[in-house]
Scaffold this motif. Structure first.
Motif, short mmCIF file in Angstrom:
data_model
loop_
_atom_site.label_atom_id
_atom_site.label_comp_id
_atom_site.label_asym_id
_atom_site.label_seq_id
_atom_site.Cartn_x
_atom_site.Cartn_y
_atom_site.Cartn_z
N GLY A 255 45.33 43.89 46.98
CA GLY A 255 44.70 43.60 45.70
C GLY A 255 45.37 42.46 44.97
N ALA A 256 44.90 42.21 43.75
CA ALA A 256 45.43 41.15 42.89
C ALA A 256 44.89 41.36 41.47
N PRO A 257 45.55 40.79 40.47
CA PRO A 257 45.09 40.97 39.09
C PRO A 257 43.67 40.47 38.84
N PHE A 258 43.19 39.50 39.60
CA PHE A 258 41.89 38.89 39.33
C PHE A 258 40.72 39.59 40.03
N ILE A 259 40.99 40.62 40.81
CA ILE A 259 39.95 41.22 41.65
C ILE A 259 39.22 42.37 40.93
N ASP A 260 37.90 42.32 40.99
CA ASP A 260 37.06 43.46 40.62
C ASP A 260 36.78 44.23 41.92
N LEU A 321 37.25 37.64 50.10
CA LEU A 321 37.92 37.34 48.83
C LEU A 321 37.92 35.85 48.54
N LYS A 322 38.15 35.05 49.55
CA LYS A 322 38.11 33.60 49.37
C LYS A 322 36.72 33.16 48.92
N ASP A 323 35.67 33.76 49.49
CA ASP A 323 34.30 33.41 49.11
C ASP A 323 34.00 33.86 47.68
N LEU A 324 34.50 35.04 47.30
CA LEU A 324 34.23 35.59 45.96
C LEU A 324 35.01 34.88 44.86
N TYR A 325 36.26 34.55 45.17
CA TYR A 325 37.16 33.99 44.16
C TYR A 325 37.80 32.70 44.67
N PRO A 326 36.99 31.66 44.88
CA PRO A 326 37.51 30.42 45.48
C PRO A 326 38.60 29.75 44.66
N ASN A 327 38.61 29.96 43.35
CA ASN A 327 39.62 29.31 42.50
C ASN A 327 40.86 30.16 42.31
N GLU A 360 36.26 26.62 55.46
CA GLU A 360 35.00 25.91 55.71
C GLU A 360 33.80 26.85 55.78
N LYS A 361 34.02 28.13 55.43
CA LYS A 361 32.97 29.14 55.47
C LYS A 361 32.28 29.19 56.84
#
Length: 390
Positions: A255-260, A321-327, A360-361
């Protein structure tokens, strides 16, 4: 009950009499009655002249990637040479380190994953032994996540490190004794090597089938469940995400603080994870990444360990996660296991292919299928070193 190599004490004890003995060990180097190898050898009047400690130290007190100094063992008064110091060179014993030993006894509990560094510490000791004429005796122990299932690509040239020094798959399906035989022959180490085989171990066994006590081989490997997910979840170390260190469920939490976590779980409905259940959670690590911060994430529950494919699961988790939260999602930027010029994720996956697929998805399933070709080739080439049947 399975008898480990250490459990066959009478079979190798005579070889140690009148010899100067070095011992490579850690906290899990115990017999079925919890007696530590060093205590057993001293009780049998073996002349131990040098102790060697792998990552985490001979007593296992150091956290991951914490450098350990050489010292004197507080319990026995014996000198301890650390094989996990502050430099890359410190990982390998020198010829001078072996000047006062005739034979080196290695007794380390592995957990079946290429990244777990103990197997390379044994290999590096074997390299020095080959130069000095020291005999190496490896006391074999179970692969706790079984010796049948193998998963993942091999380390490609140019991506070698202390989490992948030789081209093994992420989940290698071998015991430490079998790996030592493979290293000695396939990679031309050529030391004088003896493996003390286990009795009663079968390849289909998990650790809790052996009747042996689970002793933490490292501070964040508290359970068999953690070991089962580790072939995939170690990849989280190559990100800024929390892999659950600082909680009671290392590697089972991510997990991480930014994850829903509920939003994340919805994106995973397109994938099938046999043998796993993913549960949304919130947690707060007490140390390491995201220390004392509230994290959203998932707990990995194993529902059928005979069906799990842990590397595939974790590759999907990171990609989604990379796709959901790219920044917000970031790869680890700091040096990893003494390497700073290659991203940690490339070291752990054995090449740049996975990272490029994520960035590169690309088609992860296609990439994973290409890895299976490497896995099958390894299984075939390693067969001659297997010591146990199913």
């Amino acid at each position: 009950m399975v008898k480990t190599g250490l459990g066959q004490l009478s079979s190798f004890l005579p070889k140690l009499k009148k010899k100067r003995v070095g011992v490579l060990a850690h906290p899990a180097s115990v017999d079925s009655q919890f007696n530590h190898i060093v205590d057993l050898l001293l009780k049998n009047k073996i002349n131990i002249t040098q102790l060697f400690g792998p990552e985490h130290g001979i007593r296992g007190e150091a956290q991951d990637m914490d450098h350990v100094d050489s010292s004197v063992d507080s319990q026995t008064g014996l000198p301890v040479k650390s094989l996990y110091g502050p430099t890359l060179e410190s990982l390998k014993p020198t010829e001078n380190d072996f000047k006062n030993i005739d034979v080196l006894v290695c007794d380390l509990q592995d957990i079946g994953s290429r990244y777990y560094t103990f197997i390379y510490t044994i290999a590096f000791c074997m390299q020095t032994a080959a130069k000095t004429g020291v005999e190496v005796i490896v006391l074999d122990r179970p692969n706790p996540i079984n010796g049948v299932d193998v998963e993942g690509p091999l380390v490609q040239k140019g991506f070698e490190s202390f989490v992948g020094y030789y081209p093994l798959p992420n989940r290698h399906g071998m015991t430490v004794g079998e790996l030592a035989l493979l290293f000695n022959t396939e990679f031309n180490i050529g030391c004088k090597l003896q493996i003390i085989k286990m009795k009663g171990w079968k390849r289909t066994m998990y650790f809790d089938d052996t009747g042996l006590p689970w002793v933490l081989p490292s501070p964040n490997m508290p359970t068999l469940e953690a070991a089962l997910v580790y072939p995939g979840q170690c990849l989280v170390e190559a990100t800024d995400l929390s892999e659950g260190r600082g909680t009671t469920k290392p590697f089972e939490f991510i997990g991480a603080p930014f994850i829903d976590p509920y939003r994340w779980l919805e994106t995973l409905n397109n994938y099938r994870f046999d043998g796993f259940h993913l549960r949304p959670i919130y947690y707060r690590p007490t140390f390491q990444k995201a220390a004392m911060q509230n994290c959203g994430g998932l707990q990995i529950h194993i529902t059928d360990r005979n069906k799990i494919i842990p590397l595939y699961l974790s590759c999907v988790l990171l990609k989604t996660l990379k796709d959901l939260y790219p920044n917000d999602f970031k790869w680890r930027a700091k040096p990893y296991e003494f390497v700073d010029e290659i991203p940690a994720i490339d070291l752990l996956t054995g090449s740049s292919a996975y990272r490029e697929c994520v960035e590169e998805k690309g088609d992860l399933n296609k990439l994973y299928q290409s890895w299976e070709t490497e896995t099958k080739a390894f299984v075939k080439s390693s067969e001659k070193y297997l010591l146990y049947g199913e």
